[in-house]
Structure formats: C-alpha cells, structure tokens
Write a protein that holds these residues in place. Structure first.
Motif, PDB file in Angstrom:
ATOM      1  N   ALA A 160      64.458  54.128 -40.479  1.00 15.59           N
ATOM      2  CA  ALA A 160      63.024  53.659 -40.386  1.00 15.59           C
ATOM      3  C   ALA A 160      63.132  52.432 -39.094  1.00 15.59           C
ATOM      4  CB  ALA A 160      62.633  53.197 -41.590  1.00 15.59           C
ATOM      5  N   GLU A 161      64.027  51.804 -39.060  1.00 13.58           N
ATOM      6  CA  GLU A 161      64.137  50.769 -37.938  1.00 13.58           C
ATOM      7  C   GLU A 161      64.837  51.273 -36.725  1.00 13.58           C
ATOM      8  OE1 GLU A 161      66.902  48.042 -39.772  1.00 13.58           O
ATOM      9  OE2 GLU A 161      65.467  47.384 -41.505  1.00 13.58           O
ATOM     10  N   GLY A 162      64.946  52.398 -36.449  1.00  8.69           N
ATOM     11  CA  GLY A 162      65.320  52.999 -35.242  1.00  8.69           C
ATOM     12  C   GLY A 162      66.643  52.819 -34.944  1.00  8.69           C
ATOM     13  N   ARG A 163      67.871  52.649 -35.879  1.00  8.18           N
ATOM     14  CA  ARG A 163      69.140  52.376 -35.724  1.00  8.18           C
ATOM     15  C   ARG A 163      69.716  53.625 -35.975  1.00  8.18           C
ATOM     16  NH1 ARG A 163      71.403  49.221 -39.058  1.00  8.18           N
ATOM     17  NH2 ARG A 163      69.664  48.989 -40.535  1.00  8.18           N
ATOM     18  N   ASP A 164      71.180  53.637 -35.095  1.00  9.65           N
ATOM     19  CA  ASP A 164      71.839  54.698 -35.667  1.00  9.65           C
ATOM     20  C   ASP A 164      72.727  54.643 -36.858  1.00  9.65           C
ATOM     21  OD1 ASP A 164      71.415  56.177 -33.068  1.00  9.65           O
ATOM     22  OD2 ASP A 164      73.173  54.905 -32.315  1.00  9.65           O
ATOM     23  N   LEU A 165      72.646  55.591 -37.786  1.00 12.95           N
ATOM     24  CA  LEU A 165      73.412  55.626 -39.157  1.00 12.95           C
ATOM     25  C   LEU A 165      74.869  55.401 -38.785  1.00 12.95           C
ATOM     26  CD1 LEU A 165      71.750  58.403 -41.129  1.00 12.95           C
ATOM     27  CD2 LEU A 165      70.980  55.852 -41.060  1.00 12.95           C
ATOM     28  N   SER A 166      75.543  54.429 -39.727  1.00 19.62           N
ATOM     29  CA  SER A 166      76.906  54.248 -39.501  1.00 19.62           C
ATOM     30  C   SER A 166      77.564  55.440 -40.283  1.00 19.62           C
ATOM     31  CB  SER A 166      77.271  53.125 -40.459  1.00 19.62           C
ATOM     32  OG  SER A 166      77.033  53.443 -41.899  1.00 19.62           O
ATOM     33  N   LYS A 167      78.804  55.622 -40.314  1.00 18.18           N
ATOM     34  CA  LYS A 167      79.662  56.812 -40.738  1.00 18.18           C
ATOM     35  C   LYS A 167      79.426  57.011 -42.266  1.00 18.18           C
ATOM     36  CE  LYS A 167      84.061  59.109 -40.974  1.00 18.18           C
ATOM     37  NZ  LYS A 167      85.469  59.066 -40.454  1.00 18.18           N
ATOM     38  N   GLU A 168      79.503  55.626 -42.756  1.00 16.84           N
ATOM     39  CA  GLU A 168      79.106  55.600 -44.319  1.00 16.84           C
ATOM     40  C   GLU A 168      77.737  56.128 -44.397  1.00 16.84           C
ATOM     41  OE1 GLU A 168      79.423  52.035 -47.999  1.00 16.84           O
ATOM     42  OE2 GLU A 168      79.716  51.656 -45.800  1.00 16.84           O
ATOM     43  N   GLU A 169      76.808  55.441 -44.187  1.00 14.83           N
ATOM     44  CA  GLU A 169      75.351  55.758 -44.147  1.00 14.83           C
ATOM     45  C   GLU A 169      75.261  57.491 -43.839  1.00 14.83           C
ATOM     46  OE1 GLU A 169      73.010  51.591 -43.193  1.00 14.83           O
ATOM     47  OE2 GLU A 169      73.509  53.006 -41.457  1.00 14.83           O
ATOM     48  N   SER A 170      75.784  57.892 -43.141  1.00 13.51           N
ATOM     49  CA  SER A 170      75.573  59.424 -42.713  1.00 13.51           C
ATOM     50  C   SER A 170      76.129  60.214 -43.883  1.00 13.51           C
ATOM     51  CB  SER A 170      76.150  59.824 -41.509  1.00 13.51           C
ATOM     52  OG  SER A 170      75.812  59.234 -40.478  1.00 13.51           O
ATOM     53  N   GLY A 171      77.122  59.712 -44.431  1.00 17.72           N
ATOM     54  CA  GLY A 171      77.838  60.366 -45.566  1.00 17.72           C
ATOM     55  C   GLY A 171      76.832  60.353 -46.802  1.00 17.72           C
ATOM     56  N   LEU A 172      76.338  58.960 -47.209  1.00 17.00           N
ATOM     57  CA  LEU A 172      75.237  58.772 -48.191  1.00 17.00           C
ATOM     58  C   LEU A 172      74.009  59.818 -48.001  1.00 17.00           C
ATOM     59  CD1 LEU A 172      75.518  54.793 -48.352  1.00 17.00           C
ATOM     60  CD2 LEU A 172      76.222  56.737 -50.099  1.00 17.00           C
ATOM     61  N   LEU A 173      73.669  59.817 -46.796  1.00  9.67           N
ATOM     62  CA  LEU A 173      72.349  60.751 -46.677  1.00  9.67           C
ATOM     63  C   LEU A 173      72.782  62.149 -47.057  1.00  9.67           C
ATOM     64  CD1 LEU A 173      69.564  60.888 -45.328  1.00  9.67           C
ATOM     65  CD2 LEU A 173      70.347  60.838 -43.304  1.00  9.67           C
ATOM     66  N   LYS A 174      73.879  62.682 -46.410  1.00  8.88           N
ATOM     67  CA  LYS A 174      74.373  63.897 -47.054  1.00  8.88           C
ATOM     68  C   LYS A 174      74.146  64.442 -48.464  1.00  8.88           C
ATOM     69  CE  LYS A 174      77.193  64.901 -42.964  1.00  8.88           C
ATOM     70  NZ  LYS A 174      78.456  65.257 -42.484  1.00  8.88           N
ATOM     71  N   GLN A 175      74.336  63.399 -49.330  1.00  8.81           N
ATOM     72  CA  GLN A 175      74.381  63.277 -50.568  1.00  8.81           C
ATOM     73  C   GLN A 175      72.983  63.563 -51.161  1.00  8.81           C
ATOM     74  OE1 GLN A 175      77.010  60.628 -53.069  1.00  8.81           O
ATOM     75  NE2 GLN A 175      77.990  60.027 -50.943  1.00  8.81           N
ATOM     76  N   LEU A 176      71.929  63.266 -50.259  1.00  8.93           N
ATOM     77  CA  LEU A 176      70.489  63.430 -50.590  1.00  8.93           C
ATOM     78  C   LEU A 176      70.018  64.437 -50.364  1.00  8.93           C
ATOM     79  CD1 LEU A 176      69.323  59.622 -49.880  1.00  8.93           C
ATOM     80  CD2 LEU A 176      69.956  60.822 -52.205  1.00  8.93           C
ATOM     81  N   GLN A 177      70.552  65.598 -49.463  1.00 10.96           N
ATOM     82  CA  GLN A 177      70.006  66.558 -48.887  1.00 10.96           C
ATOM     83  C   GLN A 177      70.136  67.825 -49.829  1.00 10.96           C
ATOM     84  OE1 GLN A 177      72.086  67.106 -45.390  1.00 10.96           O
ATOM     85  NE2 GLN A 177      71.085  65.420 -44.321  1.00 10.96           N
ATOM     86  N   GLY A 178      69.335  68.780 -49.853  1.00  7.46           N
ATOM     87  CA  GLY A 178      69.215  69.865 -50.681  1.00  7.46           C
ATOM     88  C   GLY A 178      67.675  69.904 -51.301  1.00  7.46           C
ATOM     89  N   ASP A 179      67.571  70.910 -52.073  1.00 11.43           N
ATOM     90  CA  ASP A 179      66.384  71.147 -52.711  1.00 11.43           C
ATOM     91  C   ASP A 179      66.022  70.404 -54.033  1.00 11.43           C
ATOM     92  OD1 ASP A 179      65.797  72.904 -50.670  1.00 11.43           O
ATOM     93  OD2 ASP A 179      66.653  74.800 -51.922  1.00 11.43           O
ATOM     94  N   LYS A 180      67.110  70.090 -54.771  1.00  7.79           N
ATOM     95  CA  LYS A 180      66.818  69.435 -56.179  1.00  7.79           C
ATOM     96  C   LYS A 180      66.288  67.959 -55.923  1.00  7.79           C
ATOM     97  CE  LYS A 180      71.541  67.416 -56.674  1.00  7.79           C
ATOM     98  NZ  LYS A 180      72.540  67.426 -57.506  1.00  7.79           N
ATOM     99  N   PRO A 181      65.552  67.364 -56.830  1.00  9.42           N
ATOM    100  CA  PRO A 181      65.050  66.169 -56.950  1.00  9.42           C
ATOM    101  C   PRO A 181      66.197  65.156 -57.399  1.00  9.42           C
ATOM    102  CG  PRO A 181      64.064  67.108 -58.828  1.00  9.42           C
ATOM    103  CD  PRO A 181      65.039  68.312 -57.835  1.00  9.42           C
ATOM    104  N   TYR A 182      65.845  63.823 -56.799  1.00  7.06           N
ATOM    105  CA  TYR A 182      66.977  62.841 -57.163  1.00  7.06           C
ATOM    106  C   TYR A 182      66.045  61.822 -57.934  1.00  7.06           C
ATOM    107  CZ  TYR A 182      69.990  65.318 -54.080  1.00  7.06           C
ATOM    108  OH  TYR A 182      70.785  66.058 -53.371  1.00  7.06           O
ATOM    109  N   ALA A 183      66.805  61.115 -58.919  1.00  7.01           N
ATOM    110  CA  ALA A 183      66.190  59.861 -59.659  1.00  7.01           C
ATOM    111  C   ALA A 183      66.247  58.816 -58.742  1.00  7.01           C
ATOM    112  CB  ALA A 183      67.172  59.538 -60.766  1.00  7.01           C
TER     113      ALA A 183
END
Length: 210
Positions: A160-183
């Motif tokens: 949202a701030e326009g910054r590049d995601l770090s390697k760790e953040e990119s890995g976390l974001l991959k865990q949020l991708q897909g069709d299922k909802p998350y808590a």
C-alpha cells in the motif's frame, strides 16, 4: 415528478464525510444523478474522467479529484451510481471519509477486528490485495436487504505504501493466495501488517431501485 421525488434525499443530505454501508457516501445515494453532484459539491469540484483502480479503466465522475484525502470516483449504471470508490488516489490515507463505526483507509487489520468485535473472513489475495468476504455476524455486519454493499479491500502495508516486498513478505503473501477464505487472525495477515487499502460502496441488492 417521480425523478424529483427520488433525488430530493440526495439534495437535502449535507456532506458529513460519512460512508454509510447500504445507504450513501456523504450526500450521494443510489438515487443521485450526475447533475446533482454539481449542486452538492460545486461544479469546480466535479469533473468527468476515468477511474483506473480496477482491472480496466472505467468512465467515472470524479469529486474532489485533485485531493487524495477527499476524492471520490463514481461509476454509473445508466443514470444512477453503480459504485463509489472512496479516496481512490490513496491506499494508506489520510482520508476524510470513514464509517460511523470507524472503518477508514489505512486502518490496521487488528483495529478492524476490534471494531467488528470478533474475527472475520478475508478472501484469498489477488494482485496483492484481498477483500472482507464475511463479518461473521459481528458488529460490522450489513443489512442484506439494504441497497448497497461496502467492499473493504486489504493490502500488506508495504504494498500500500508503494514499497517493494522483502523476500520474507513475498513468502507470507504467497500463503494468502488461492480461492479459500482466511481468518482475520491468520498469522501471515498480521505479520504483513495488513491495512484497509480501499473502500467501495457498491449499489447492489434488493433495496436498490434503478
């Protein structure tokens, strides 16, 4: 005569900078017309252009378009509003528009959960953002019979701030991708410091009259 009756509530409503889910954004309701916007906000603050925040650019009327903290982009279904994109030029705020309950651009997901009084569900992320898909009958639950749904978009703070995601953040974001909802309490959402990055009042539902 019927048109005058429909538009009267919008004209009478003063701008209180409130987004009311299922009803209005300030004085703009599902019955508002393009001509009324000039009266409500002043011709100098209203222009026709494009909204480019979606998958493809859409023709839109822009209110306070040069002011990121106040700008609205209204897309149309024939002569009535289809959707109102709130503070469309910023994903972090500040934004003058907010709901009476406290939902605003830039609000951290932990604070959003407090406003709801319980956890909620978030869609899988696409293009680095997700959306609230269920308030799970919390305090922010909407009336299903009303005209309009407030879409609440969520993004990692870095994105949202326009910054590049770090390697760790990119890995976390991959865990949020897909069709299922998350808590909303799902750890990757919290570790990414997810915030409210967009608000859109969509005029759909059984309460709408076109």
């Amino acid at each position: 005569m019927a048109v005058a009756l429909l538009s009267a509530p919008a004209v009478a409503q003063k701008n209180d900078w409130l987004v009311v889910p299922g009803q209005r954004v300030g004085p703009i309701t599902a019955a508002s017309t393009r001509a009324e916007l000039d009266t409500l906000f002043g011709k100098e603050n209203v222009l026709d252009g494009n909204f480019e925040g979606g998958e493809v650019p859409e023709a839109a009327t822009l209110v306070y378009g040069v002011e990121a903290r106040a700008g609205l982009a209204i897309t149309w279904d024939r002569e009535r509003p289809a959707a109102i994109h709130v503070c469309y030029a910023t994903q972090t705020g500040p934004c003058r528009w907010r709901t009476a309950s406290g939902i605003r651009i830039g609000l951290p997901i932990r604070e959003l959960q407090k406003l709801n009084g319980k956890g909620f569900q978030v869609s899988g992320f696409a293009q680095e953002r997700g959306q609230v898909v269920s308030w799970r009958k919390g305090a922010l639950e909407e009336d299903p019979a009303s005209c309009g749904h407030l879409a609440v978009w969520l993004s990692p703070a870095a994105q949202a701030e326009g910054r590049d995601l770090s390697k760790e953040e990119s890995g976390l974001l991959k865990q949020l991708q897909g069709d299922k909802p998350y808590a909303s309490s799902y750890l990757p959402l919290l570790e990414l410091r997810t915030i409210v990055s967009g608000l859109t009042l969509e005029f759909t539902g059984p309460g709408c009259t076109k």
